[in-house]
Design an enzyme around this catalytic site. Structure first.
Site, PDB file in Angstrom:
ATOM      1  CB  THR A 139     -30.446   4.079  23.794  1.00  0.00           C
ATOM      2  OG1 THR A 139     -31.766   4.437  23.386  1.00  0.00           O
ATOM      3  CG2 THR A 139     -30.511   3.046  24.887  1.00  0.00           C
ATOM      4  CG  HIS A 184     -23.682 -13.235  31.421  1.00  0.00           C
ATOM      5  ND1 HIS A 184     -22.475 -13.129  32.071  1.00  0.00           N
ATOM      6  CD2 HIS A 184     -24.576 -13.659  32.356  1.00  0.00           C
ATOM      7  CE1 HIS A 184     -22.619 -13.482  33.342  1.00  0.00           C
ATOM      8  NE2 HIS A 184     -23.900 -13.806  33.538  1.00  0.00           N
TER       9      HIS A 184
END
Length: 614
Positions: free
Chosen positions: A527, A584
């Site tokens: 992005t 994560h």
């Protein structure tokens, strides 16, 4: 002799296609290799050319119906089996029952297909066959069988694989408006793409069946298009909308002169159509009414969505759409408005630019504050669009299912900036694409993904799936909202190939021409937040991906660098932040740091000369 045209093979693993539009009708002649129909599959939309020359005798698969590869679509012959049956029926008492029934069955095919109409050559024969019948067959003007002769049905087309319904977001035409074949009629939003639906035929919009913000299943009727005179003669006076009255009066005023001055051989119907066209041209060419005093918004903002054709027309002529007053429904800017603005611009005489000189106030003099344009949305409410609902749902789902955090590095883009400055003009001429900073970033990211595949993976239950290709989602901010077209197999492309894909997909996103296939299959997303001037962001990872890379704006600022002699000096450099949000559950902080450090070194070294031909 008649021959059947079959559904050809349309690509590997494609077993069937949907007939989206017939370009020819029963009774029409067709040449070899002339486009015959349009077919849509889950991979491509394409035209099917005719393998033989002749006359369309029978259409076997109607629009919006599926046909397997090898299935018969249409019968093409010498014309003896099409449209002549009614003449034979009028003449002959010696025909068999089957022969007499054949023209009627063909008439039923015509009536059931909204895009086909009897040819004018067949009409005299039909009139002979009808004789004094009190229930004549439908004429070319009333061939929409399912609407009782009042018009033809416009149905919701198939909008992609597994898409069963869409939301009508905006009607581009109002009841009573005339519409040409292939002219955009309405806008539809699905969970995969927003698109315009063109009218399959010309006529007048008689009825809207599905209102804005309402859902419609594929195949359901959206509107009725037909002959305006048929509607006015059959509809009760109370059903005629008040806003159409001026149009009706204007048309009535034009009817009489048109009939009196009709040339020899011209039918009253043709005269009426010409008179109506003149009245519409006169209306569109007139000066648009002045905006109300309460209107403080620009023309582009008041008009809402501007069609890609109008936007391109304005861009090519250098017209600012915010300065154009729209005369369409709800103030929408139409093609005629841009044409008028272009003519006005041409007629303007060049005047000395006094404004810039006036703005350059002497040092210390007070300057007036810039004028604030108040948005038309201020203090209002609006229903969430389907696209916004989908984005909102997926973002919340992603945050609820992933353990997300963000790591960032600062990158010196000075060498890339110098390379780009040297090569962008020759690159554009050679490759036909603009050389922005984004292709450099994407190429560095692709190389990093190959080196650290944990960022190019997904979690499926308790299994980690490492992708075998790098499909880069490219987040794009459009008038409709956030869309993410995908550069497929970016790992197989060089810098020029990536730049072409960036330009092509970006252009399709801005003009709302993305297909469902353009939006599927991303394994990693980038992005460019910096395009809006932002330094830093914490983007949300889209499921089921495990990473998204953000790029901040490039700014010049002082930085400590080491010279070739080993001295540390302060210099003005082009600096940018790269920030990586990741899941994560799979990616650790060390993995993220190594990925970003790889990209930092690749970009700061600036070894792209070979790709740029330098």
């Amino acid at each position: 002799m008649s021959e059947s045209v079959k559904m050809p093979a349309l690509g590997e693993s494609v077993t069937e296609g949907t007939v989206t539009r017939w370009l020819k009708s029963v009774g029409d002649t067709v040449e070899v290799d002339e486009p015959l129909l349009e077919v849509s599959t889950d991979k491509v939309d394409t035209e099917i050319p005719s393998p033989v020359a002749g006359t369309i005798e029978k259409i076997l698969v109607q629009e919006d119906e599926d046909a397997e590869v090898g299935a018969e679509l249409v019968i093409i012959g010498d014309g003896s089996g099409s449209g002549s049956g009614s003449d034979d029926a009028a003449e002959g008492s010696g025909e068999t029952e089957a022969q007499q029934d054949e023209p009627a069955s063909e008439g039923e095919d015509l009536a059931s297909d909204p895009t086909t109409a009897p040819s004018t050559e067949a009409e005299p024969g039909q009139e002979e066959a009808q004789g004094g019948d009190t229930d004549p067959a439908p004429s070319a003007e009333g061939s929409g069988a399912s609407s009782g002769g009042q018009g033809q049905e416009v149905t919701m087309p198939a909008l992609g694989e597994s898409v069963t319904e869409g939301t009508v977001t905006r009607w581009l035409k109002a009841v009573g408006d005339s519409v040409e074949a292939d002219e955009p009629l309405l806008e539809v939003s699905t969970d995969k793409v927003d698109t315009e639906i063109p009218s399959p035929f010309a006529g007048t919009l008689l009825e809207i069946k599905v209102e804005e913000d309402s859902d419609a299943e594929v195949g359901s009727v959206l509107a009725i298009i037909g002959d305006a005179s048929a509607q006015s003669s059959s509809a009760p006076a109370s059903e005629v909308p008040a806003k159409e009255e001026p149009k009706a009066e204007e048309k009535k005023a034009e009817e009489k002169p048109a009939e009196q001055s009709a040339p020899q051989g011209e039918t009253p119907r043709e005269s009426e159509e010409k008179a109506s066209a003149k009245a519409e041209a006169k209306t569109s060419g007139s000066t648009s009414p002045a905006p109300k005093a309460s209107d403080s918004v620009s023309g582009a903002e008041a008009s809402g969505y501007v069609t890609p054709l109008v936007r391109k027309m304005a861009a090519d002529a250098g017209i600012d759409l915010s300065s154009v007053s729209g005369t369409g429904l709800g103030g929408r800017i139409r093609k005629q408005d841009v044409s008028a603005a272009i003519e006005a611009k041409k007629s303007e005489t060049s005047a000395p630019a006094a404004a810039p000189a006036a703005q350059a106030a002497p040092g210390g003099a007070a300057q007036s504050a810039p004028k604030v344009e108040v948005s038309s949305l201020r203090g209002t409410e609006e229903k969430m669009s389907r696209l916004r609902k989908i984005v909102a749902s997926r973002m919340v789902e992603s945050l609820q299912t992933q353990a997300q955090l963000t790591t960032a590095v600062e990158v010196d883009m000075t060498r890339i900036a110098k390379l780009r400055g040297r090569a962008k003009d020759s690159f554009a001429q050679r490759e036909g694409a603009k050389l922005t900073f984004l292709p450099f970033i994407i190429q560095a990211a692709v190389e990093a993904l190959k080196t650290y595949p944990k960022l190019n993976a997904e979690i499926a239950g308790d299994v980690i799936k490492y992708h075998g290709s790098e499909n880069i989602g490219m987040a794009a901010d459009t008038e409709r909202g956030l869309v993410v077209p995908v550069i497929k197999n970016a790992g197989d492309l060089n810098l020029a190939g990536i730049a072409r894909q960036v330009g092509e997909l970006g252009g399709k996103a801005k003009s709302n021409k993305l297909t469902p296939d353009d939006l599927q299959g991303a394994t990693f997303t980038i992005t460019n937040t910096g395009s809006g001037g932002a330094l830093f962001d914490t983007p949300i990872v889209p499921n089921p991906q495990v990473g998204i890379l953000g790029c901040g704006t490039i700014v010049k600022r002082p930085a400590v660098i080491t010279t070739e002699q080993g001295d540390e000096v302060i210099a003005i450099r082009s600096m940018m932040y790269l920030f990586l949000s990741y899941d994560h559950r799979l990616v650790d902080g060390g993995d993220a740091a190594r990925f970003l450090t790889f990209m930092k070194q690749r970009l700061e070294n600036g070894a792209f000369e070979a790709d740029l031909g330098l």
